[in-house]
Design an enzyme around this catalytic site. Structure first.
Site, PDB file in Angstrom:
ATOM      1  N   LYS A 138      54.588  28.212  63.963  1.00 36.81           N
ATOM      2  CA  LYS A 138      53.299  28.312  64.940  1.00 36.81           C
ATOM      3  C   LYS A 138      52.420  26.791  64.999  1.00 36.81           C
ATOM      4  CE  LYS A 138      51.764  32.837  65.238  1.00 36.81           C
ATOM      5  NZ  LYS A 138      50.880  34.079  65.297  1.00 36.81           N
ATOM      6  N   LYS A 154      52.067  38.015  72.808  1.00 40.90           N
ATOM      7  CA  LYS A 154      51.045  37.780  73.656  1.00 40.90           C
ATOM      8  C   LYS A 154      50.878  36.497  74.379  1.00 40.90           C
ATOM      9  CE  LYS A 154      48.157  40.478  70.500  1.00 40.90           C
ATOM     10  NZ  LYS A 154      48.551  39.784  68.939  1.00 40.90           N
ATOM     11  N   LYS A 183      60.877  36.564  70.679  1.00 39.10           N
ATOM     12  CA  LYS A 183      60.184  38.075  70.500  1.00 39.10           C
ATOM     13  C   LYS A 183      58.922  38.191  71.727  1.00 39.10           C
ATOM     14  CE  LYS A 183      56.011  37.645  67.608  1.00 39.10           C
ATOM     15  NZ  LYS A 183      55.278  38.152  66.618  1.00 39.10           N
TER      16      LYS A 183
HETATM   17  N1  AQP Z   1      57.554  41.645  69.461  1.00 35.17           N
HETATM   18  C1  AQP Z   1      57.322  42.362  68.735  1.00 35.17           C
HETATM   19  N2  AQP Z   1      58.107  43.428  68.264  1.00 35.17           N
HETATM   20  C2  AQP Z   1      57.498  44.006  67.219  1.00 35.17           C
HETATM   21  N3  AQP Z   1      56.575  44.107  66.583  1.00 35.17           N
HETATM   22  C3  AQP Z   1      55.535  42.916  66.955  1.00 35.17           C
HETATM   23  N4  AQP Z   1      54.280  42.704  66.646  1.00 35.17           N
HETATM   24  C4  AQP Z   1      54.116  41.651  67.318  1.00 35.17           C
HETATM   25  N5  AQP Z   1      55.084  41.426  68.267  1.00 35.17           N
HETATM   26  C5  AQP Z   1      56.135  42.258  68.149  1.00 35.17           C
HETATM   27  C6  AQP Z   1      53.524  43.497  65.605  1.00 35.17           C
HETATM   28  O1  AQP Z   1      52.366  43.390  65.972  1.00 35.17           O
HETATM   29  C7  AQP Z   1      51.435  43.492  64.937  1.00 35.17           C
HETATM   30  C8  AQP Z   1      50.266  42.757  65.362  1.00 35.17           C
HETATM   31  O2  AQP Z   1      50.694  41.392  65.726  1.00 35.17           O
HETATM   32  P1  AQP Z   1      49.627  40.310  65.692  1.00 35.17           P
HETATM   33  O3  AQP Z   1      48.406  40.446  66.604  1.00 35.17           O
HETATM   34  O4  AQP Z   1      48.855  40.205  64.262  1.00 35.17           O
HETATM   35  O5  AQP Z   1      50.209  39.241  66.218  1.00 35.17           O
HETATM   36  P2  AQP Z   1      51.582  38.378  66.436  1.00 35.17           P
HETATM   37  O6  AQP Z   1      52.707  39.208  65.313  1.00 35.17           O
HETATM   38  O7  AQP Z   1      51.442  36.910  66.317  1.00 35.17           O
HETATM   39  O8  AQP Z   1      51.830  38.789  67.755  1.00 35.17           O
HETATM   40  P3  AQP Z   1      52.146  38.202  69.274  1.00 35.17           P
HETATM   41  O9  AQP Z   1      52.141  39.187  70.075  1.00 35.17           O
HETATM   42  O10 AQP Z   1      53.230  37.328  69.033  1.00 35.17           O
HETATM   43  O11 AQP Z   1      50.685  37.242  69.079  1.00 35.17           O
HETATM   44  P4  AQP Z   1      50.714  35.696  69.503  1.00 35.17           P
HETATM   45  O12 AQP Z   1      51.403  35.271  70.631  1.00 35.17           O
HETATM   46  O13 AQP Z   1      48.941  35.613  69.717  1.00 35.17           O
HETATM   47  O14 AQP Z   1      51.177  35.058  68.432  1.00 35.17           O
HETATM   48  C9  AQP Z   1      52.190  42.877  63.864  1.00 35.17           C
HETATM   49  O15 AQP Z   1      52.465  43.922  62.848  1.00 35.17           O
HETATM   50  C10 AQP Z   1      53.413  42.416  64.254  1.00 35.17           C
HETATM   51  O16 AQP Z   1      54.573  42.247  63.323  1.00 35.17           O
END
Ligand code: AQP
Length: 337
Positions: A111, A197, A194
């Site tokens: 990150k 968001k 992946k």
């Molecule tokens: N692409 C994905 N496939 C499966 N699971 C996913 N999760 C996130 N993206 C995927 C799961 O969603 C939960 C919450 O995630 P988070 O909000 O803590 O943040 P993250 O994992 O960093 O998700 P993002 O969407 O990628 O957010 P940003 O872009 O802000 O970093 C977790 O259980 C995660 O595993």
């Protein structure tokens, strides 16, 4: 008693990956566990969030939980910043965890990327806050995806070191809850990344609030390859799967939404053209995700209903964490005059 803690960051749009990888699994756990589902706004601000948007994003995640079927009568739903135990215990854990442990966390490296010196201290110490999230409730189980396994290991190390340092057997060592084959949803534009968001392209993801027309458009535009769909033999051929990441992603999404084993889906569609498969996938997505989106939009028009759920959740979360924090103060030796 088995107690689960998990959360989603209110960073931007809640998407299909958050649903299939996390929220949908939680719905299935609420019958068997004492569940605490948090909207982790303290984690969200480890990277910049516009204050004007953060409140709406927080309500959006709450709406996603409710619309997906998390029952606020059986589970605690609340936003992290409103329960002081999280920040307070995280500070104590900042003093328990070792720098060397955090230096090994791969998610920080990913990150922070090349701008490590410019990353917030919060992003670096994020795993200590995650340990506090779980242990402020003496959580015993955490449903984790592949990307969070290392952080959960660290939470166990912190619990163990706290117990050793203070000569107590106070915190449980939280266990990962592995829920069958993990659904990792990849970007619709690049099967190697992946779904996220923070991806700049909105066409890379299905947001849970996308309406039927937008879902169909995004699926139509999703990247594929020129070959017809493979048969089930691809499931035992890792090299063939690696060569077709976008195809495998769409198949995985279909299997997850249809709640069918990938073998069965591949048997049904082997040899089909992607154009036909995409129509079937879009129909299924509109029927499942589209329904959740409609309920989310209804809830978002009535913030009072969401706020009521969160207020009750905050109270319930404090009722558990306040006595735990008083005991932690005693263990650490803080004077409570
Ligand atoms: N692409 C994905 N496939 C499966 N699971 C996913 N999760 C996130 N993206 C995927 C799961 O969603 C939960 C919450 O995630 P988070 O909000 O803590 O943040 P993250 O994992 O960093 O998700 P993002 O969407 O990628 O957010 P940003 O872009 O802000 O970093 C977790 O259980 C995660 O595993």
């Amino acid at each position: 008693m088995k107690r689960i803690f998990s959360g989603v960051q209110p960073t931007q749009n809640v998407h299909l990956g958050n649903y299939l990888g996390a929220i949908r699994n939680w719905v299935r756990l609420q019958d068997d566990y004492d569940c605490i589902f948090c909207i982790v706004d303290l984690h969200a601000i480890t990277v910049w969030q516009e204050p004007a948007s953060l409140k709406a994003q927080t309500r959006e995640v709450a709406a996603a939980y409710l619309a997906a079927g998390i029952d606020p009568k059986r589970c605690i739903i609340f936003n992290q910043s409103q329960v002081p135990a999280h920040a307070e215990l995280a500070w104590i854990f900042n003093c328990v965890a070792r720098l060397g442990w955090l230096n090994r966390m791969t998610q920080f490296k990913e990150k922070a990327g090349k701008h490590r010196e410019n990353a917030s201290v919060g992003l670096y110490a994020y795993p200590n806050l995650m340990a506090a999230d779980i242990l402020a409730y003496k959580g015993t189980h955490v449903p984790v995806g592949e990307d969070q396994k290392q952080h959960l290991e660290l939470a166990r190390d912190i619990a163990q070191k706290f117990n050793n340092d203070f000569g107590v057997n106070y915190f449980p060592l939280p266990e990962p809850l592995i829920l069958g084959p993990a659904t990792r949803v990849m970007s619709l534009r690049d099967g190697a990344k992946k779904m996220s968001k923070s991806d700049e392209s909105d066409y890379s993801r299905i947001n849970l609030t996308d309406d039927a027309d937008l879902i169909r458009l995004k699926i139509r535009k999703a990247k594929t390859d020129p070959h017809p769909l493979p048969g089930p033999e691809i499931l035992t051929d890792a090299a063939a799967q690696d060569a077709r990441p976008e195809a495998m992603n769409l198949l995985g999404i279909y299997a997850a939404l249809a709640d069918r084993p990938p073998e069965a889906v591949l048997e049904e569609f082997a040899g089909s053209e992607f154009s036909r498969f995409k129509d079937v996938l879009a129909d299924l997505m509109v029927a499942t995700v589209g329904k959740i989106g409609r309920e989310m939009r209804r809830l978002q028009q009535d913030p009072a209903e969401i706020d009521g759920v969160l207020r009750r959740g905050i109270e319930a979360a404090r009722a558990i964490s306040d006595p735990i924090m008083r005991e932690v103060h005693d263990i650490v030796g803080f004077l409570r005059p």
